[in-house]
Design an enzyme around this catalytic site. Structure first.
Site: not given
Ligand code: ZN
Length: 167
Positions: A46, A141, A95-96, A137-138, A51
């Protein structure tokens, strides 16, 4: 298409609430195409616009719950909202933007969303398990929330080593 730089947890953009997408124009399409390439390159499940430094309500989620023999595919979510959720799961999440760290986060087991596609068409989509986690999660964000603030606890070095050993 071009790769975008993924911001990491010390960047203030990750903690800002994103604005609604109102123009479904070539610029949005470029953003989504770039995010797609960036997500694939990073081997993630995701990616949200903040991000990559864009404070707009757009995110990608990889749907991995596909029939055997079929490829996972990316769902584009513009202005997503949760319609329904049920159940509960407590799984390790990463998370990236927070490389190398994982934490246990409480999420619903099943989530139903309404969102718009890149042309502004409204649609509904449902996810379970990892996909439900990813949706939440997204969406977090887009509210300026990073999972580390939601985690019941972060995984220890030993747990991380065990998790990596399983791969
Ligand atoms: Zn994330």
């Amino acid at each position: 298409m071009a790769l975008r730089n993924i911001l990491t947890e010390e960047e203030s953009s990750l903690y800002k609430k994103c604005r609604t997408v109102t123009d479904f124009n070539p610029r949005l399409h470029q953003l989504l195409d770039d995010m797609r390439e960036t997500l694939v390159q990073a081997d993630g499940v995701g990616l949200a616009a903040p991000q990559v430094g864009v404070l707009r309500r757009a995110a990608l989620v990889l749907e991995t719950n596909v029939p055997e023999g079929e490829e996972p595919y990316i769902i584009e979510l513009i202005n997503p909202v949760i319609l329904e959720q049920e159940g509960e799961q407590h799984e390790a999440e990463g998370c990236l933007s927070v490389p190398g760290k994982y934490g246990i986060v409480r999420r619903p087991e099943r989530v139903r969303l309404r969102a718009q596609d890149r042309n502004g068409e409204s649609f509904e989509v449902e996810g379970t398990g990892l996909t439900a986690r990813c949706f939440c999660h997204e969406l977090d964000h887009l509210e300026g929330i990073v999972f580390t603030s939601q985690a019941e606890r972060m995984l220890t070095e030993e747990e991380l080593a065990e998790m990596n050993g399983e791969d």
